[in-house]
Design an enzyme around this catalytic site. Structure first.
Site, PDB file in Angstrom:
ATOM      1  N   GLN A 105       0.844  -1.194   0.000  1.00  6.63           N
ATOM      2  CA  GLN A 105       0.000   0.000   0.000  1.00  6.63           C
ATOM      3  C   GLN A 105       0.879   1.244   0.000  1.00  6.63           C
ATOM      4  OE1 GLN A 105      -3.515  -0.533   2.943  1.00  6.63           O
ATOM      5  NE2 GLN A 105      -1.843  -1.802   3.713  1.00  6.63           N
ATOM      6  N   ASP A 108       6.213   4.786  -1.178  1.00  7.29           N
ATOM      7  CA  ASP A 108       7.566   5.332  -0.990  1.00  7.29           C
ATOM      8  C   ASP A 108       8.634   4.644  -1.839  1.00  7.29           C
ATOM      9  OD1 ASP A 108       7.610   3.749   2.315  1.00  7.29           O
ATOM     10  OD2 ASP A 108       8.079   2.891   0.341  1.00  7.29           O
ATOM     11  N   HIS A 123      -1.292   1.626  -4.405  1.00  6.69           N
ATOM     12  CA  HIS A 123      -1.653   3.043  -4.243  1.00  6.69           C
ATOM     13  C   HIS A 123      -0.718   3.978  -4.991  1.00  6.69           C
ATOM     14  CE1 HIS A 123      -3.667   1.720  -0.225  1.00  6.69           C
ATOM     15  NE2 HIS A 123      -4.411   1.414  -1.279  1.00  6.69           N
ATOM     16  N   CYS A 131      -0.527  14.351 -14.774  1.00  2.48           N
ATOM     17  CA  CYS A 131      -1.351  15.563 -14.747  1.00  2.48           C
ATOM     18  C   CYS A 131      -2.769  15.196 -14.296  1.00  2.48           C
ATOM     19  CB  CYS A 131      -1.369  16.247 -16.107  1.00  2.48           C
ATOM     20  SG  CYS A 131      -2.346  15.436 -17.356  1.00  2.48           S
ATOM     21  N   CYS A 154      -0.809  19.113 -21.706  1.00  5.39           N
ATOM     22  CA  CYS A 154      -2.204  19.601 -21.826  1.00  5.39           C
ATOM     23  C   CYS A 154      -2.465  20.834 -20.962  1.00  5.39           C
ATOM     24  CB  CYS A 154      -3.191  18.483 -21.449  1.00  5.39           C
ATOM     25  SG  CYS A 154      -3.183  18.084 -19.698  1.00  5.39           S
ATOM     26  N   GLY A 191       2.714  -4.435   9.044  1.00  9.54           N
ATOM     27  CA  GLY A 191       2.785  -2.978   9.215  1.00  9.54           C
ATOM     28  C   GLY A 191       1.635  -2.216   8.614  1.00  9.54           C
ATOM     29  N   THR A 192       0.431  -2.775   8.720  1.00 12.36           N
ATOM     30  CA  THR A 192      -0.728  -2.032   8.221  1.00 12.36           C
ATOM     31  C   THR A 192      -1.845  -2.055   9.264  1.00 12.36           C
ATOM     32  OG1 THR A 192      -2.399  -1.831   6.470  1.00 12.36           O
ATOM     33  CG2 THR A 192      -1.616  -4.054   6.936  1.00 12.36           C
ATOM     34  N   SER A 193      -2.541  -0.928   9.351  1.00  8.61           N
ATOM     35  CA  SER A 193      -3.654  -0.814  10.313  1.00  8.61           C
ATOM     36  C   SER A 193      -4.892  -1.536   9.790  1.00  8.61           C
ATOM     37  CB  SER A 193      -3.970   0.674  10.559  1.00  8.61           C
ATOM     38  OG  SER A 193      -4.268   1.294   9.315  1.00  8.61           O
ATOM     39  N   PRO A 218       3.083  -3.953  15.728  1.00  9.78           N
ATOM     40  CA  PRO A 218       3.244  -3.752  17.182  1.00  9.78           C
ATOM     41  C   PRO A 218       1.910  -3.562  17.901  1.00  9.78           C
ATOM     42  CG  PRO A 218       4.053  -1.842  15.959  1.00  9.78           C
ATOM     43  CD  PRO A 218       3.676  -2.881  14.956  1.00  9.78           C
TER      44      PRO A 218
HETATM   45  C1  BV8 Z   1     -11.567   2.827  -3.828  1.00  2.48           C
HETATM   46  C2  BV8 Z   1      -2.030   6.964  -1.280  1.00  2.48           C
HETATM   47  C3  BV8 Z   1     -13.462   2.721  -5.271  1.00  2.48           C
HETATM   48  C4  BV8 Z   1      -2.064   8.424  -1.036  1.00  2.48           C
HETATM   49  C5  BV8 Z   1      -3.722   5.896   0.140  1.00  2.48           C
HETATM   50  C6  BV8 Z   1     -15.003  -0.395   1.821  1.00  2.48           C
HETATM   51  C7  BV8 Z   1     -15.228  -0.193   3.178  1.00  2.48           C
HETATM   52  C8  BV8 Z   1     -14.955   1.040   3.755  1.00  2.48           C
HETATM   53  C9  BV8 Z   1     -14.440   2.092   2.979  1.00  2.48           C
HETATM   54  C10 BV8 Z   1     -14.214   1.879   1.652  1.00  2.48           C
HETATM   55  C11 BV8 Z   1     -14.490   0.630   1.077  1.00  2.48           C
HETATM   56  N1  BV8 Z   1     -14.151   0.717  -0.245  1.00  2.48           N
HETATM   57  C12 BV8 Z   1     -13.674   1.956  -0.512  1.00  2.48           C
HETATM   58  C13 BV8 Z   1     -13.711   2.699   0.620  1.00  2.48           C
HETATM   59  C14 BV8 Z   1     -13.301   4.093   0.724  1.00  2.48           C
HETATM   60  C15 BV8 Z   1     -11.798   4.223   1.032  1.00  2.48           C
HETATM   61  C16 BV8 Z   1     -11.452   3.627   2.373  1.00  2.48           C
HETATM   62  O1  BV8 Z   1     -10.898   2.551   2.466  1.00  2.48           O
HETATM   63  N2  BV8 Z   1     -11.777   4.357   3.428  1.00  2.48           N
HETATM   64  C17 BV8 Z   1     -11.512   3.848   4.774  1.00  2.48           C
HETATM   65  C18 BV8 Z   1     -10.273   4.547   5.335  1.00  2.48           C
HETATM   66  C19 BV8 Z   1     -12.728   4.155   5.622  1.00  2.48           C
HETATM   67  N3  BV8 Z   1     -11.016   3.591  -0.005  1.00  2.48           N
HETATM   68  C20 BV8 Z   1     -10.768   4.253  -1.143  1.00  2.48           C
HETATM   69  O2  BV8 Z   1     -11.212   5.358  -1.368  1.00  2.48           O
HETATM   70  C21 BV8 Z   1      -9.911   3.539  -2.188  1.00  2.48           C
HETATM   71  N4  BV8 Z   1     -10.558   3.664  -3.466  1.00  2.48           N
HETATM   72  O3  BV8 Z   1     -11.886   1.887  -3.203  1.00  2.48           O
HETATM   73  O4  BV8 Z   1     -12.178   3.234  -5.021  1.00  2.48           O
HETATM   74  C22 BV8 Z   1     -14.424   3.308  -4.255  1.00  2.48           C
HETATM   75  C23 BV8 Z   1     -14.367   4.656  -3.924  1.00  2.48           C
HETATM   76  C24 BV8 Z   1     -15.266   5.190  -2.974  1.00  2.48           C
HETATM   77  C25 BV8 Z   1     -16.206   4.368  -2.344  1.00  2.48           C
HETATM   78  C26 BV8 Z   1     -16.232   2.993  -2.662  1.00  2.48           C
HETATM   79  C27 BV8 Z   1     -15.348   2.465  -3.613  1.00  2.48           C
HETATM   80  C28 BV8 Z   1      -8.550   4.206  -2.299  1.00  2.48           C
HETATM   81  C29 BV8 Z   1      -7.720   3.918  -1.073  1.00  2.48           C
HETATM   82  C30 BV8 Z   1      -6.275   4.413  -1.294  1.00  2.48           C
HETATM   83  C31 BV8 Z   1      -6.072   5.733  -0.603  1.00  2.48           C
HETATM   84  N5  BV8 Z   1      -4.667   6.152  -0.731  1.00  2.48           N
HETATM   85  N6  BV8 Z   1      -2.440   6.259  -0.068  1.00  2.48           N
HETATM   86  C32 BV8 Z   1      -1.013   8.853  -0.044  1.00  2.48           C
HETATM   87  O5  BV8 Z   1      -0.252   8.006   0.483  1.00  2.48           O
HETATM   88  O6  BV8 Z   1      -0.946  10.076   0.184  1.00  2.48           O
HETATM   89  S1  BV8 Z   1      -4.100   4.996   1.512  1.00  2.48           S
HETATM   90  C33 BV8 Z   1      -3.016   5.281   2.802  1.00  2.48           C
HETATM   91  O7  BV8 Z   1      -3.454   4.394   3.824  1.00  2.48           O
HETATM   92  C34 BV8 Z   1      -1.565   4.910   2.527  1.00  2.48           C
HETATM   93  O8  BV8 Z   1      -1.292   4.430   1.244  1.00  2.48           O
HETATM   94  C35 BV8 Z   1      -1.346   3.746   3.478  1.00  2.48           C
HETATM   95  O9  BV8 Z   1      -0.502   2.813   2.964  1.00  2.48           O
HETATM   96  C36 BV8 Z   1      -2.725   3.221   3.579  1.00  2.48           C
HETATM   97  C37 BV8 Z   1      -3.023   2.262   4.682  1.00  2.48           C
HETATM   98  O10 BV8 Z   1      -2.478   2.778   5.842  1.00  2.48           O
HETATM   99  P1  BV8 Z   1      -1.313   1.892   6.515  1.00  2.48           P
HETATM  100  O11 BV8 Z   1      -0.282   1.582   5.488  1.00  2.48           O
HETATM  101  O12 BV8 Z   1      -1.945   0.762   7.205  1.00  2.48           O
HETATM  102  O13 BV8 Z   1      -0.662   2.925   7.485  1.00  2.48           O
HETATM  103  P2  BV8 Z   1      -1.203   3.340   8.917  1.00  2.48           P
HETATM  104  O14 BV8 Z   1      -0.445   4.553   9.326  1.00  2.48           O
HETATM  105  O15 BV8 Z   1      -2.705   3.383   8.898  1.00  2.48           O
HETATM  106  O16 BV8 Z   1      -0.806   2.111   9.866  1.00  2.48           O
HETATM  107  C38 BV8 Z   1       0.557   1.815  10.082  1.00  2.48           C
HETATM  108  C39 BV8 Z   1       0.592   0.540  10.881  1.00  2.48           C
HETATM  109  O17 BV8 Z   1       1.956   0.194  11.078  1.00  2.48           O
HETATM  110  C40 BV8 Z   1      -0.036   0.690  12.267  1.00  2.48           C
HETATM  111  O18 BV8 Z   1      -0.875  -0.424  12.511  1.00  2.48           O
HETATM  112  C41 BV8 Z   1       1.180   0.662  13.203  1.00  2.48           C
HETATM  113  O19 BV8 Z   1       0.871   0.001  14.422  1.00  2.48           O
HETATM  114  C42 BV8 Z   1       2.152  -0.170  12.410  1.00  2.48           C
HETATM  115  N7  BV8 Z   1       3.569   0.069  12.700  1.00  2.48           N
HETATM  116  C43 BV8 Z   1       4.160   1.176  13.215  1.00  2.48           C
HETATM  117  N8  BV8 Z   1       5.505   0.969  13.313  1.00  2.48           N
HETATM  118  C44 BV8 Z   1       5.735  -0.291  12.838  1.00  2.48           C
HETATM  119  C45 BV8 Z   1       4.517  -0.864  12.450  1.00  2.48           C
HETATM  120  N9  BV8 Z   1       4.415  -2.104  11.946  1.00  2.48           N
HETATM  121  C46 BV8 Z   1       5.561  -2.811  11.820  1.00  2.48           C
HETATM  122  N10 BV8 Z   1       6.777  -2.338  12.170  1.00  2.48           N
HETATM  123  C47 BV8 Z   1       6.905  -1.090  12.676  1.00  2.48           C
HETATM  124  N11 BV8 Z   1       8.127  -0.618  13.027  1.00  2.48           N
END
Ligand code: BV8
Length: 248
Positions: A105, A108, A123, A131, A154, A191-193, A218
């Site tokens: 996901q 980087d 992602h 663009c 464009c 490493g994903t929430s 963690p």
């Molecule tokens: C879509 C790019 C069609 C931009 C990102 C179904 C159910 C509910 C909602 C939806 C659904 N279907 C669609 C949705 C809407 C939405 C969504 O999911 N909303 C949620 C949040 C409610 N999804 C979308 O819009 C997707 N598009 O489905 O299109 C559609 C559209 C609308 C409605 C229906 C269908 C597009 C999703 C992509 C968004 N873009 N990134 C950017 O980066 O700027 S997502 C963003 O979150 C990042 O890419 C990131 O990778 C991703 C997930 O987050 P995580 O990677 O998990 O990161 P996070 O910080 O949350 O967690 C880190 C974890 O690491 C933690 O658990 C922590 O404890 C842990 N950690 C910390 N340190 C360590 C560690 N783990 C291991 N080692 C360590 N040292």
């Protein structure tokens, strides 16, 4: 350090005999490279913004310069970062198993810089630019004090080549990821929430197909209750330990 961390025999046995291992990573695997995770509090001038609000086409249309500068700040952090031991351990794991699929996901590019091949980027990639109007991929643009710069093809505004909330994922990447989730016999969620869809549904597809699900994180997540094994800790510490045990 987790050197006294106990990797359950079931994990070693399942991966050691796996035909196809699929891995989904999130921002947590880059945390030890110094790249802030997506949802942890942002620092400095970005502290007052919610990433989920900024990572949308609406935010870009409302304030293109703000969103462009947020990504420029994140690109700077990524440029200064290097892959960590967790990224490198996944490069080694790919060489140990008959079939390996790495789905991320993250935007980087650190898996690719670590040497992982055929990374499925759900992602997009923050280091790439396109663009807004027509998606022309642009690698460089004339210096201008107008931010965001404009597309030389464009004239529409340039934006990062990432998938924003509300935008569809690249169809080929998603299709490949779904196929891997459905056909693997071991799935690692690292490493994903597990909050963002459709990525968060991939491990559930895997267990629907009786895959063995391992979570490395963690903190507990909504996925933890479905995992056969949860290794609670940092990916940069647990993954090298896992590889050391597997390579014995
Ligand atoms: C879509 C790019 C069609 C931009 C990102 C179904 C159910 C509910 C909602 C939806 C659904 N279907 C669609 C949705 C809407 C939405 C969504 O999911 N909303 C949620 C949040 C409610 N999804 C979308 O819009 C997707 N598009 O489905 O299109 C559609 C559209 C609308 C409605 C229906 C269908 C597009 C999703 C992509 C968004 N873009 N990134 C950017 O980066 O700027 S997502 C963003 O979150 C990042 O890419 C990131 O990778 C991703 C997930 O987050 P995580 O990677 O998990 O990161 P996070 O910080 O949350 O967690 C880190 C974890 O690491 C933690 O658990 C922590 O404890 C842990 N950690 C910390 N340190 C360590 C560690 N783990 C291991 N080692 C360590 N040292």
């Amino acid at each position: 350090m987790v050197d006294n961390f106990d990797i359950p025999d079931s994990v070693l046995q399942k991966i050691g005999t796996a035909r196809h291992v699929a891995v989904l990573t999130g921002a947590g695997i880059s945390a030890e490279s110094g790249v802030p995770t997506f949802r942890e509090a942002q620092t400095g001038l970005w502290a007052k913004y919610d990433p989920q609000e900024l990572a949308t086409p609406e935010a870009f249309q409302r304030n293109p310069r703000l969103v462009w500068e947020w990504y420029a700040w994140r690109r700077e952090l990524v440029n200064k970062a290097a892959p960590n031991a967790g990224h490198q351990a996944l490069v080694a794991l790919a060489k140990l198993v008959p079939q390996f699929t790495l789905i991320t996901q993250n935007v980087d590019g650190l898996h690719q810089r670590a040497g992982s091949q055929n990374v499925i980027c759900l992602h997009g990639n923050i280091m790439e630019t396109k663009c807004f109007a027509l998606g022309h991929r642009i690698t460089d643009w004339p210096e201008s004090d107008e931010l965001p710069p404009r597309c030389p093809e464009c004239g529409s505004l340039l934006r990062p080549n990432v998938v924003w909330f509300g935008e569809n994922l690249p169809a080929d990447a998603l299709e490949t990821a779904v196929h891997a989730a459905r056909s693997c016999d071991v799935f690692l969620s690292i490493g994903t929430s597990a909050l963002v869809h459709p990525a968060a549904s991939l491990p559930l597809l895997a267990i629907e197909n009786s895959a063995f699900l391992i979570e490395i994180n963690p903190q507990p997540t909504p996925l933890s209750r479905w995992a056969d094994v949860t290794l609670s800790g940092a990916a940069g510490e647990i993954l090298p330990l896992l590889l050391a045990r597997l390579q014995k």
